[in-house]
Design a protein around this motif. Structure first.
Motif, PDB file in Angstrom:
ATOM      1  N   SER A  80       0.822  -1.216   0.000  1.00 48.33           N
ATOM      2  CA  SER A  80       0.000   0.000   0.000  1.00 48.33           C
ATOM      3  C   SER A  80       0.857   1.268   0.000  1.00 48.33           C
ATOM      4  O   SER A  80       0.369   2.347  -0.319  1.00 48.33           O
ATOM      5  N   VAL A 119      -1.584 -15.298  -6.151  1.00 48.58           N
ATOM      6  CA  VAL A 119      -1.929 -13.997  -6.730  1.00 48.58           C
ATOM      7  C   VAL A 119      -3.092 -14.070  -7.710  1.00 48.58           C
ATOM      8  O   VAL A 119      -3.495 -13.054  -8.248  1.00 48.58           O
ATOM      9  N   LYS A 140       0.913  -7.069  -8.841  1.00 53.97           N
ATOM     10  CA  LYS A 140      -0.512  -6.767  -8.654  1.00 53.97           C
ATOM     11  C   LYS A 140      -1.279  -7.940  -9.219  1.00 53.97           C
ATOM     12  O   LYS A 140      -1.328  -8.157 -10.417  1.00 53.97           O
ATOM     13  N   ARG A 143      -6.568 -11.141  -8.148  1.00 57.61           N
ATOM     14  CA  ARG A 143      -7.488 -11.260  -7.022  1.00 57.61           C
ATOM     15  C   ARG A 143      -7.499  -9.998  -6.166  1.00 57.61           C
ATOM     16  O   ARG A 143      -7.796 -10.061  -4.978  1.00 57.61           O
ATOM     17  N   ASN A 145      -5.149  -8.493  -4.959  1.00 59.11           N
ATOM     18  CA  ASN A 145      -4.089  -8.490  -3.955  1.00 59.11           C
ATOM     19  C   ASN A 145      -2.803  -7.985  -4.594  1.00 59.11           C
ATOM     20  O   ASN A 145      -2.622  -8.072  -5.798  1.00 59.11           O
TER      21      ASN A 145
END
Length: 169
Positions: A80, A119, A140, A143, A145
């Motif tokens: 993030s 992933v 990236k 899903r 995530n």
């Protein structure tokens, strides 16, 4: 071929500087036993993100097929702090270091061994370089995530691969 029978663990195709089960040793004394991997492919494997489990944290190694011999020695960071939206940015300032995106590829992942992240069916791989040897890798997944890794590029003379399995016989 990345499939195998029950008698043999799955392996990467030939042509990578290290394989699943190998131990990679840095000249600084750190070691990483490659227990799992996320094989990243277009039609053929173009990169591998290895996971080396360690007490309390994992070490991650990122490798491209030969003739590329440099590998990235990475640690997981909070994705993030890199990804604000759904697309990896063209540049990143992370903890006082500026990174520029050098590569963005849509790829298909295959998990082998143990510990590789799930992933989804597809992913976007973004690679970043700094003015020095520091590197960022962002994945990236489909899903929703994301995973991010930061570390340094190791030239071939700054690490050694101790091969596992048949190669050591």
């Amino acid at each position: 071929m990345m499939t195998s029978n029950a008698a043999e663990p799955p392996t990467l195709p030939a042509g990578f500087p290290c394989q699943l089960g190998d131990v990679v040793m840095r000249t600084t004394g750190e070691e990483a036993w490659l227990a799992g991997a996320l094989v990243l492919s277009e039609e053929e494997p173009v990169a591998v993100l290895f996971v080396a489990p360690d007490a309390g944290r994992n070490t991650w190694l990122f490798a491209r097929p030969l003739p590329a011999q440099a590998i990235l020695w990475l640690e997981s960071i909070d994705a993030s702090t890199i990804l604000v939206g759904s697309e990896p940015p063209t540049s990143v300032d992370h903890e006082g270091t500026r990174f520029e995106r050098t590569r963005r590829l849509p790829l298909t992942p295959t998990r082998i061994g143990t510990g590789a992240p799930d992933v989804g069916e597809s992913l976007i791989l973004a690679e970043y370089t700094s003015a020095g040897a520091e590197r960022l890798v962002v994945i990236k997944g489909s899903r929703a995530n994301a995973f991010a890794f930061r570390g340094e590029e190791l030239a071939p003379l700054s690490y050694e691969v101790v091969a596992s399995g048949r190669a050591t016989l």
